[in-house]
Design an enzyme around this catalytic site. Sequence first.
Site, PDB file in Angstrom:
ATOM      1  N   ASP A 150      61.442  80.319  50.433  1.00 24.19           N
ATOM      2  CA  ASP A 150      61.415  80.889  48.788  1.00 24.19           C
ATOM      3  C   ASP A 150      60.222  81.415  48.539  1.00 24.19           C
ATOM      4  O   ASP A 150      60.050  82.911  48.353  1.00 24.19           O
ATOM      5  CB  ASP A 150      61.571  79.307  48.123  1.00 24.19           C
ATOM      6  CG  ASP A 150      61.691  79.596  46.685  1.00 24.19           C
ATOM      7  OD1 ASP A 150      62.227  80.653  46.202  1.00 24.19           O
ATOM      8  OD2 ASP A 150      61.893  78.468  45.959  1.00 24.19           O
ATOM      9  N   GLU A 188      68.691  74.209  41.208  1.00 24.48           N
ATOM     10  CA  GLU A 188      67.490  73.528  41.549  1.00 24.48           C
ATOM     11  C   GLU A 188      66.899  72.874  40.529  1.00 24.48           C
ATOM     12  O   GLU A 188      66.997  71.636  40.472  1.00 24.48           O
ATOM     13  CB  GLU A 188      66.536  74.730  42.201  1.00 24.48           C
ATOM     14  CG  GLU A 188      65.333  74.012  42.783  1.00 24.48           C
ATOM     15  CD  GLU A 188      64.064  75.071  43.161  1.00 24.48           C
ATOM     16  OE1 GLU A 188      63.535  74.965  43.923  1.00 24.48           O
ATOM     17  OE2 GLU A 188      64.132  76.197  42.412  1.00 24.48           O
ATOM     18  N   HIS A 235      66.163  84.021  51.733  1.00 20.07           N
ATOM     19  CA  HIS A 235      65.521  83.782  50.216  1.00 20.07           C
ATOM     20  C   HIS A 235      64.077  83.521  50.288  1.00 20.07           C
ATOM     21  O   HIS A 235      63.338  82.527  50.480  1.00 20.07           O
ATOM     22  CB  HIS A 235      66.444  82.301  49.890  1.00 20.07           C
ATOM     23  CG  HIS A 235      66.047  81.782  48.393  1.00 20.07           C
ATOM     24  ND1 HIS A 235      67.135  81.874  47.491  1.00 20.07           N
ATOM     25  CD2 HIS A 235      64.690  81.578  47.869  1.00 20.07           C
ATOM     26  CE1 HIS A 235      66.693  81.448  46.409  1.00 20.07           C
ATOM     27  NE2 HIS A 235      65.072  81.416  46.399  1.00 20.07           N
ATOM     28  N   HIS A 241      60.821  85.529  47.672  1.00 19.94           N
ATOM     29  CA  HIS A 241      60.397  86.451  46.909  1.00 19.94           C
ATOM     30  C   HIS A 241      59.314  86.948  47.176  1.00 19.94           C
ATOM     31  O   HIS A 241      58.359  86.321  47.381  1.00 19.94           O
ATOM     32  CB  HIS A 241      60.003  85.570  45.588  1.00 19.94           C
ATOM     33  CG  HIS A 241      61.330  84.884  44.807  1.00 19.94           C
ATOM     34  ND1 HIS A 241      62.051  85.443  43.705  1.00 19.94           N
ATOM     35  CD2 HIS A 241      61.831  83.562  45.378  1.00 19.94           C
ATOM     36  CE1 HIS A 241      63.040  84.642  43.534  1.00 19.94           C
ATOM     37  NE2 HIS A 241      62.745  83.453  44.316  1.00 19.94           N
TER      38      HIS A 241
END
Length: 322
Positions: free
Chosen positions: A269, A191, A10, A12
């Site tokens: 993340d 989240e 995970h 980006h």
Amino acid sequence: MTGVRKAELHCHIEGAASPALVMAQAQKYGADVSGFISGDRYVWSDFTEFLTAYDGAAALFRTPQDYALLAQTYLEGIAAENAIYAEIFVSPDHASAAGLTPESYFDGLAQGIEAAKASTGIECRMIVVGIRHFGAEKVEAAAGLAASRPHPLITGFGMAGEERFGRVAEFARAFDIARDAGLGITIHAGELAGPDSVRDALDHVRPSRIGHGVRAIEDEALVKRIAEEGVVLEVCPGSNLALGLYPDMARHPFDRMRRAGVKVTLSSDDPPHFGSSIGREYEMAAEAWGYDAAQLTAITRTSLEAAFVDAPTRAFLLGQLD
């Protein structure tokens, strides 16, 4: 725990750009980044400002060569922390904003992925994401693009963005398109939004993985369902702490969910935005809950078993854990 093999599901890719790299890009393009970078840190105080910083940094990657540099820099960095596998979220909408075609965007990223593999051995795959707050039509367009398999390194589809926007059911068709094309399915939920968002994702999308999912801890029956259905959570503790979901690691639900039988993994993340990295995520887990090398390796094994890769690649990666 530097010797533990790691995997990241995970991340980006635009959010993985370090302040140093972004400042170099800003110099290249004559841009001012003082509004969201100070010294060697991104500066923001809430989720809205974080998105502004994220978009400001992303806007400085404008060519396939820029994206090749970004992917290679990120992957070589985590390989130095003993990561052997990573999946990156890639956004056709960011490509369009940069003036790139999706194909040139994917090709640039792939060049960086291949360069990092050549220098370190790390494997990487791309997950195309639709941006939730851009609306269902845009997300379906991203799913259709992913389903056309524009690059062999694209193996999954997901949805990112503001998870408090709209209802999951509005996006179900996009996931049907991706699933029918044989892509792995993941979705951000649980989240900033509560356990209902996780339940809706399970009901309407039927993902094999959920990005974050930590708010499920607020509903005991939901935790039990996630465990029973074998859905894997891509947990990013550093992100959760930075965004104020939990005051410290000791009160983060990762360990409670693991003990409840949920398949949990560790990822970073948007690592430089949250002062983290995949190595730091593993370190924080070890410090908070006393995990030893074997327990941390078991988390990596869960990640590799859930990875959106072909069987030979999975077997090769798992073999590196023995």
